[in-house]
Design a protein around this motif. Structure first.
Motif, mmCIF file in Angstrom:
data_model
loop_
_atom_site.group_PDB
_atom_site.id
_atom_site.type_symbol
_atom_site.label_atom_id
_atom_site.label_comp_id
_atom_site.label_asym_id
_atom_site.label_seq_id
_atom_site.Cartn_x
_atom_site.Cartn_y
_atom_site.Cartn_z
ATOM 1 N N LEU B 13 0.815 -1.218 0.000
ATOM 2 C CA LEU B 13 0.000 0.000 0.000
ATOM 3 C C LEU B 13 0.850 1.269 0.000
ATOM 4 C CD1 LEU B 13 -3.312 0.795 1.607
ATOM 5 C CD2 LEU B 13 -1.400 2.317 2.158
ATOM 6 N N VAL B 14 1.917 1.278 0.800
ATOM 7 C CA VAL B 14 2.698 2.518 0.881
ATOM 8 C C VAL B 14 3.306 2.903 -0.469
ATOM 9 C CG1 VAL B 14 3.204 2.314 3.354
ATOM 10 C CG2 VAL B 14 4.848 1.402 1.696
ATOM 11 N N GLU B 15 3.480 1.931 -1.353
ATOM 12 C CA GLU B 15 4.033 2.234 -2.679
ATOM 13 C C GLU B 15 2.985 2.815 -3.627
ATOM 14 O OE1 GLU B 15 7.080 2.394 -2.984
ATOM 15 O OE2 GLU B 15 7.724 1.142 -1.291
ATOM 16 N N LEU B 16 1.725 2.726 -3.228
ATOM 17 C CA LEU B 16 0.648 3.205 -4.110
ATOM 18 C C LEU B 16 0.068 4.539 -3.667
ATOM 19 C CD1 LEU B 16 -1.239 -0.164 -4.635
ATOM 20 C CD2 LEU B 16 0.217 1.032 -6.276
ATOM 21 N N VAL B 17 0.619 5.083 -2.590
ATOM 22 C CA VAL B 17 0.011 6.282 -2.014
ATOM 23 C C VAL B 17 -0.017 7.455 -2.999
ATOM 24 C CG1 VAL B 17 0.192 8.012 -0.186
ATOM 25 C CG2 VAL B 17 0.513 5.613 0.348
ATOM 26 N N THR B 18 1.082 7.661 -3.720
ATOM 27 C CA THR B 18 1.100 8.783 -4.661
ATOM 28 C C THR B 18 0.077 8.562 -5.775
ATOM 29 O OG1 THR B 18 3.376 9.291 -4.121
ATOM 30 C CG2 THR B 18 2.562 10.177 -6.191
ATOM 31 N N ALA B 19 0.045 7.361 -6.314
ATOM 32 C CA ALA B 19 -0.940 7.057 -7.356
ATOM 33 C C ALA B 19 -2.360 7.254 -6.819
ATOM 34 C CB ALA B 19 -0.753 5.623 -7.857
ATOM 35 N N CYS B 40 -7.062 -0.509 8.713
ATOM 36 C CA CYS B 40 -5.648 -0.447 9.113
ATOM 37 C C CYS B 40 -5.273 0.945 9.609
ATOM 38 C CB CYS B 40 -4.758 -0.858 7.936
ATOM 39 S SG CYS B 40 -2.995 -0.798 8.334
ATOM 40 N N ASP B 41 -5.062 1.055 10.902
ATOM 41 C CA ASP B 41 -4.694 2.337 11.502
ATOM 42 C C ASP B 41 -3.327 2.813 11.024
ATOM 43 O OD1 ASP B 41 -7.016 2.372 12.883
ATOM 44 O OD2 ASP B 41 -6.153 1.690 14.789
ATOM 45 N N GLY B 42 -2.387 1.880 10.903
ATOM 46 C CA GLY B 42 -1.025 2.239 10.491
ATOM 47 C C GLY B 42 -1.029 2.906 9.129
ATOM 48 N N CYS B 43 -1.725 2.311 8.178
ATOM 49 C CA CYS B 43 -1.756 2.871 6.824
ATOM 50 C C CYS B 43 -2.552 4.164 6.772
ATOM 51 C CB CYS B 43 -2.287 1.842 5.824
ATOM 52 S SG CYS B 43 -1.060 0.541 5.497
ATOM 53 N N THR B 44 -3.617 4.243 7.592
ATOM 54 C CA THR B 44 -4.389 5.482 7.652
ATOM 55 C C THR B 44 -3.479 6.625 8.113
ATOM 56 O OG1 THR B 44 -6.393 4.246 8.129
ATOM 57 C CG2 THR B 44 -6.427 6.603 8.661
ATOM 58 N N THR B 45 -2.693 6.356 9.152
ATOM 59 C CA THR B 45 -1.746 7.361 9.629
ATOM 60 C C THR B 45 -0.734 7.707 8.540
ATOM 61 O OG1 THR B 45 -1.947 6.467 11.862
ATOM 62 C CG2 THR B 45 -0.077 7.924 11.465
ATOM 63 N N TYR B 46 -0.239 6.667 7.856
ATOM 64 C CA TYR B 46 0.771 6.895 6.824
ATOM 65 C C TYR B 46 0.242 7.803 5.706
ATOM 66 C CZ TYR B 46 4.484 6.220 3.459
ATOM 67 O OH TYR B 46 5.507 6.461 2.585
ATOM 68 N N VAL B 47 -0.953 7.499 5.227
ATOM 69 C CA VAL B 47 -1.531 8.297 4.135
ATOM 70 C C VAL B 47 -1.750 9.741 4.601
ATOM 71 C CG1 VAL B 47 -3.556 8.604 2.635
ATOM 72 C CG2 VAL B 47 -2.573 6.331 2.956
ATOM 73 N N GLU B 48 -2.237 9.876 5.831
ATOM 74 C CA GLU B 48 -2.440 11.202 6.395
ATOM 75 C C GLU B 48 -1.107 11.969 6.464
ATOM 76 O OE1 GLU B 48 -4.898 12.985 6.978
ATOM 77 O OE2 GLU B 48 -4.045 14.574 8.247
#
Lengths: 206, 82
Positions: B13-19, B40-48
């Protein structure tokens, strides 16, 4: 002028053709910093980049009568710049070992270190929410600035044009002659590194 | 950009954030991305954090053209006109 040219571009073109200083200075003010930044991607020193930009403006003035408005004025000017910079870059490279755009297209750079994930690809250590008050502090902004300065030239240029100067993805692709995927990958890597720098900084004890 | 079938893990997921932020994901990819975020809280935080990073970058000032450089360009403009 074909109708696709914006009224502002049409006016600027007319001004340049008429030798209007104000029109020229308006364009300089708007584009010169980005031109320098982009030129720097292709040539080894800031001085050579300045040369290239000077040459570009001259080519713009000499070519303005032939500008047909098939692209925006900005796109046209950046095409002239990249062509000039590439030619110059190749010449410089014969004497100075230097690699520009191709410095960071080799290999996959993960956005987040592998060690942050478990074997099944889930967070081993969750990212922690950032303290809002520190995020908005002036010092934090200089962390962003320094992180951008440390990026390889192509990533630095793309993030600066997109996120600092607010260009669209298409404008950046046209100016730098990048594919859609390359533009996105460079932007992604750049943003991920700036985020990482912020994370490091904000997790330090005060 | 292609990603696995039903499942998207955090590392992918973290590799797709920009897309994702750019609106470049296909509708299927976007659905998988949103489904993952929802649980997923971790990814929600990451995207934020990526969004905050972009915002913060957007407040940087661009260095102005040095005065001398501008004047040099103006001189070459006058020469060109002459």
């Amino acid at each position: 002028m074909p109708e696709l040219l914006s009224p502002r571009d049409a006016k600027l073109v007319e001004g340049l053709r008429a030798g209007d200083e104000e029109a020229f200075m308006e364009l300089i003010g708007e584009l010169n910093p980005s031109l320098l930044r982009v030129a720097r991607m292709f040539v080894p020193t800031a001085a050579v980049a300045e040369d290239v930009v000077g040459e570009t403006w001259l080519a713009v003035l000499n070519g303005i009568d032939r500008f047909e408005g098939r692209s925006s004025l900005k796109t046209w000017i950046f095409r002239i710049l990249t062509n000039t910079a590439k030619t110059r870059g190749e010449r410089e490279r014969r004497s100075v070992p230097f690699s520009a755009l191709d410095t960071d297209d080799g290999g996959f750079e993960p956005a987040v270190e592998r060690s942050r994930f478990t074997g099944t690809g889930h967070w081993a250590v969750l990212p922690r929410a950032w303290p809002e008050d520190r995020l908005l502090a002036k010092e934090t902004l200089s962390v962003v600035e320094r992180a951008i300065e440390r990026l390889p030239p192509s990533q630095r240029t793309v993030i600066t044009l997109r996120d600092v100067e607010g260009w669209t993805a298409d404008e950046v692709r046209n100016a730098l002659e990048l594919s859609e995927t390359n533009q996105r990958v460079l932007l992604h890597r750049a943003r991920a590194k700036v985020r990482h720098a912020l994370e490091q900084y904000l997790s330090e004890e005060q | 950009m292609s990603i696995g079938l039903a499942h998207l893990n955090c590392r992918e997921l973290v590799e797709l954030v920009t897309a994702y932020i750019e609106g470049d994901l296909s509708s299927g990819e976007r659905k998988r991305f949103d489904a993952h975020l929802a649980s997923c809280d971790g990814c929600t935080t990451y995207v934020e954090q990526m969004r905050r990073t972009i915002e913060l970058t957007g407040t940087l000032r661009i260095d102005d053209v040095p005065r001398e450089a501008e004047e040099a360009l103006l001189r070459s403009f006058r020469d060109w006109k002459a």
